[in-house]
Write a protein that holds these residues in place. Sequence first.
Motif, mmCIF file in Angstrom:
data_model
loop_
_atom_site.group_PDB
_atom_site.id
_atom_site.type_symbol
_atom_site.label_atom_id
_atom_site.label_comp_id
_atom_site.label_asym_id
_atom_site.label_seq_id
_atom_site.Cartn_x
_atom_site.Cartn_y
_atom_site.Cartn_z
ATOM 1 N N PHE A 152 0.831 -1.210 0.000
ATOM 2 C CA PHE A 152 0.000 0.000 0.000
ATOM 3 C C PHE A 152 0.864 1.258 0.000
ATOM 4 O O PHE A 152 0.661 2.164 -0.811
ATOM 5 C CB PHE A 152 -0.913 -0.018 1.233
ATOM 6 C CG PHE A 152 -1.885 1.129 1.277
ATOM 7 C CD1 PHE A 152 -3.145 1.019 0.715
ATOM 8 C CD2 PHE A 152 -1.549 2.338 1.884
ATOM 9 C CE1 PHE A 152 -4.047 2.075 0.753
ATOM 10 C CE2 PHE A 152 -2.431 3.399 1.933
ATOM 11 C CZ PHE A 152 -3.683 3.257 1.359
ATOM 12 N N PHE A 153 1.858 1.313 0.885
ATOM 13 C CA PHE A 153 2.666 2.521 1.014
ATOM 14 C C PHE A 153 3.821 2.542 0.027
ATOM 15 O O PHE A 153 4.393 3.614 -0.219
ATOM 16 C CB PHE A 153 3.178 2.656 2.446
ATOM 17 C CG PHE A 153 2.096 2.978 3.444
ATOM 18 C CD1 PHE A 153 1.561 4.256 3.520
ATOM 19 C CD2 PHE A 153 1.591 1.998 4.267
ATOM 20 C CE1 PHE A 153 0.547 4.549 4.426
ATOM 21 C CE2 PHE A 153 0.583 2.283 5.180
ATOM 22 C CZ PHE A 153 0.057 3.559 5.258
ATOM 23 N N ALA A 155 3.492 2.018 -3.133
ATOM 24 C CA ALA A 155 2.965 2.751 -4.283
ATOM 25 C C ALA A 155 3.071 4.260 -4.059
ATOM 26 O O ALA A 155 3.395 5.018 -4.984
ATOM 27 C CB ALA A 155 1.515 2.351 -4.541
ATOM 28 N N MET A 156 2.828 4.697 -2.835
ATOM 29 C CA MET A 156 2.948 6.117 -2.531
ATOM 30 C C MET A 156 4.411 6.549 -2.515
ATOM 31 O O MET A 156 4.753 7.637 -2.990
ATOM 32 C CB MET A 156 2.283 6.415 -1.189
ATOM 33 C CG MET A 156 0.805 6.051 -1.164
ATOM 34 S SD MET A 156 0.067 6.203 0.473
ATOM 35 C CE MET A 156 0.300 7.936 0.775
ATOM 36 N N LYS A 164 -8.561 -0.432 -2.268
ATOM 37 C CA LYS A 164 -7.129 -0.193 -2.092
ATOM 38 C C LYS A 164 -6.675 0.961 -2.979
ATOM 39 O O LYS A 164 -5.935 1.856 -2.528
ATOM 40 C CB LYS A 164 -6.342 -1.452 -2.422
ATOM 41 C CG LYS A 164 -4.837 -1.268 -2.264
ATOM 42 C CD LYS A 164 -4.080 -2.515 -2.660
ATOM 43 C CE LYS A 164 -2.584 -2.288 -2.550
ATOM 44 N NZ LYS A 164 -1.804 -3.487 -2.958
ATOM 45 N N SER A 165 -7.121 0.962 -4.248
ATOM 46 C CA SER A 165 -6.750 2.052 -5.154
ATOM 47 C C SER A 165 -7.308 3.380 -4.669
ATOM 48 O O SER A 165 -6.617 4.411 -4.697
ATOM 49 C CB SER A 165 -7.253 1.747 -6.573
ATOM 50 O OG SER A 165 -6.730 0.533 -7.053
ATOM 51 N N GLN A 173 -5.213 4.602 -1.719
ATOM 52 C CA GLN A 173 -3.907 5.121 -2.127
ATOM 53 C C GLN A 173 -4.030 6.495 -2.771
ATOM 54 O O GLN A 173 -3.255 7.420 -2.458
ATOM 55 C CB GLN A 173 -3.240 4.138 -3.089
ATOM 56 C CG GLN A 173 -2.789 2.853 -2.436
ATOM 57 C CD GLN A 173 -2.341 1.820 -3.444
ATOM 58 O OE1 GLN A 173 -2.873 1.748 -4.562
ATOM 59 N NE2 GLN A 173 -1.372 0.998 -3.071
ATOM 60 N N SER A 188 -2.909 9.976 -0.943
ATOM 61 C CA SER A 188 -1.864 10.727 -1.645
ATOM 62 C C SER A 188 -2.314 12.161 -1.908
ATOM 63 O O SER A 188 -1.539 13.115 -1.735
ATOM 64 C CB SER A 188 -1.512 10.034 -2.957
ATOM 65 O OG SER A 188 -1.036 8.729 -2.734
ATOM 66 N N VAL A 216 1.858 8.496 -8.258
ATOM 67 C CA VAL A 216 1.145 7.453 -7.519
ATOM 68 C C VAL A 216 0.151 6.730 -8.432
ATOM 69 O O VAL A 216 -0.009 5.509 -8.353
ATOM 70 C CB VAL A 216 0.430 8.059 -6.295
ATOM 71 C CG1 VAL A 216 -0.428 7.012 -5.591
ATOM 72 C CG2 VAL A 216 1.445 8.637 -5.322
ATOM 73 N N VAL A 260 -0.009 2.749 -9.102
ATOM 74 C CA VAL A 260 -1.219 1.946 -8.940
ATOM 75 C C VAL A 260 -1.515 1.163 -10.221
ATOM 76 O O VAL A 260 -1.888 -0.022 -10.183
ATOM 77 C CB VAL A 260 -2.416 2.836 -8.553
ATOM 78 C CG1 VAL A 260 -3.716 2.040 -8.545
ATOM 79 C CG2 VAL A 260 -2.185 3.460 -7.179
ATOM 80 N N ASP A 270 0.965 -1.691 -10.425
ATOM 81 C CA ASP A 270 0.661 -2.680 -9.390
ATOM 82 C C ASP A 270 -0.547 -3.528 -9.767
ATOM 83 O O ASP A 270 -0.545 -4.761 -9.588
ATOM 84 C CB ASP A 270 0.410 -1.965 -8.065
ATOM 85 C CG ASP A 270 -0.012 -2.917 -6.962
ATOM 86 O OD1 ASP A 270 0.812 -3.756 -6.548
ATOM 87 O OD2 ASP A 270 -1.175 -2.845 -6.517
#
Length: 380
Positions: A48-49, A51-52, A250-251, A254, A258, A330, A334, A337
């Motif tokens: 999760f983090f 991606a950020m 989840k998307s 994020q 962000s 980000v 995503v 991912d």
Amino acid sequence: MTTSPHSVWGTEVDWASGTLRDRSGARPPAQWMPAPQPGTLPKRPFTFFEAMDGGFRLLRFAPGATFGIAMIVHTLVTLAAGLTFTALVVGNAGFIGRVLENPEAGIGLNIVIQTVSVAASFLILSLVQLLSAFAAVAADSAFSRERTTLSAVWRALRGRRLRLVLLCVVCLAAHVLVLGVLVAPGLVLLVLSPAAGVLVATLGVALWVAATAYLFTKSALAGAALAVEDLGVFAALKRSWDLTRRGFWKSFGQLALSYFLSSQVVSLILTPILFVLMFVFILVFVVLSLDGGSGAAAFAGIALGIGMGVAIGAVAIGATALMFAFLSGVVAMVYLDRRMRREGYDLVLLHRAELEEAAAARTVDSTDPLAHLSGAGGPR
């Protein structure tokens, strides 16, 4: 070469001639290979983090393809919005003056301005489609540590630039259409009952914000998909919709986190800078006022005011561009991912890295004279 039957186990095949030879005790020389390059981004699905964090990595790794393009786009958008706003104010100066003379009308105008500013802050999210396309191309190169400049990404997007602009227009039109449908009942009711109309219109704006969050999450990956996979506008939107089907929350988390964190960081950056600029402006203005109101002092004051406005505008544009550059990075993370988790895109990246390392080894082997002298390259 002849060998006795009892020495068969002590022989080996000479692959250069196809005959048997005595087995040597030494191990065959290993061909030199360069160390595998891990890349700026890991070739596996992101947490999760991660991606950020990838958004910050892209800002450092490819500043031109992230912050540079965001600065250019937001400067053009700000200039266009400023010219439009100025034209509206100048063309309706009389009406605005009459509205400001009436306290109740002034309150209504203030509500309208605040609503328009909130709507504009969400509508400008459509630019993420364009910015994330540049970030996605840079991110795809970052897996192999290839630094990508803005000009290189611009050339890579040849034949797709017009589609990216059209994608932004389609997303903007969709958000405006949804806003119009949800706010229209309140505007109609405003004629019959102003209080009820304002309440219904405010509820419509709140519903539109929720709808925008949903639609933005479902369509945010369209720009990256269009750039990397060379899709059409509506095919890219469908692709984004499919990729977020089983990872919506989840998307959404994020992207929302962000956006919130980047906006807070931008506020922290802007506040002290604007405070310093205002302090300098006031200090210089006071010094000029002590001159007794001469013509030179008045001219300097006007020039100072214009310079102050330009400085504040430049700082605001830079901070906003930084926020959207991070957000677009980000979005690119995503997108990658989701492809790794749903389609095994990480295996494609690993295979591509193996081919690149093999090509690099062949290049070194062919250019290094010591490889031929030591026989590290094997029989040729």
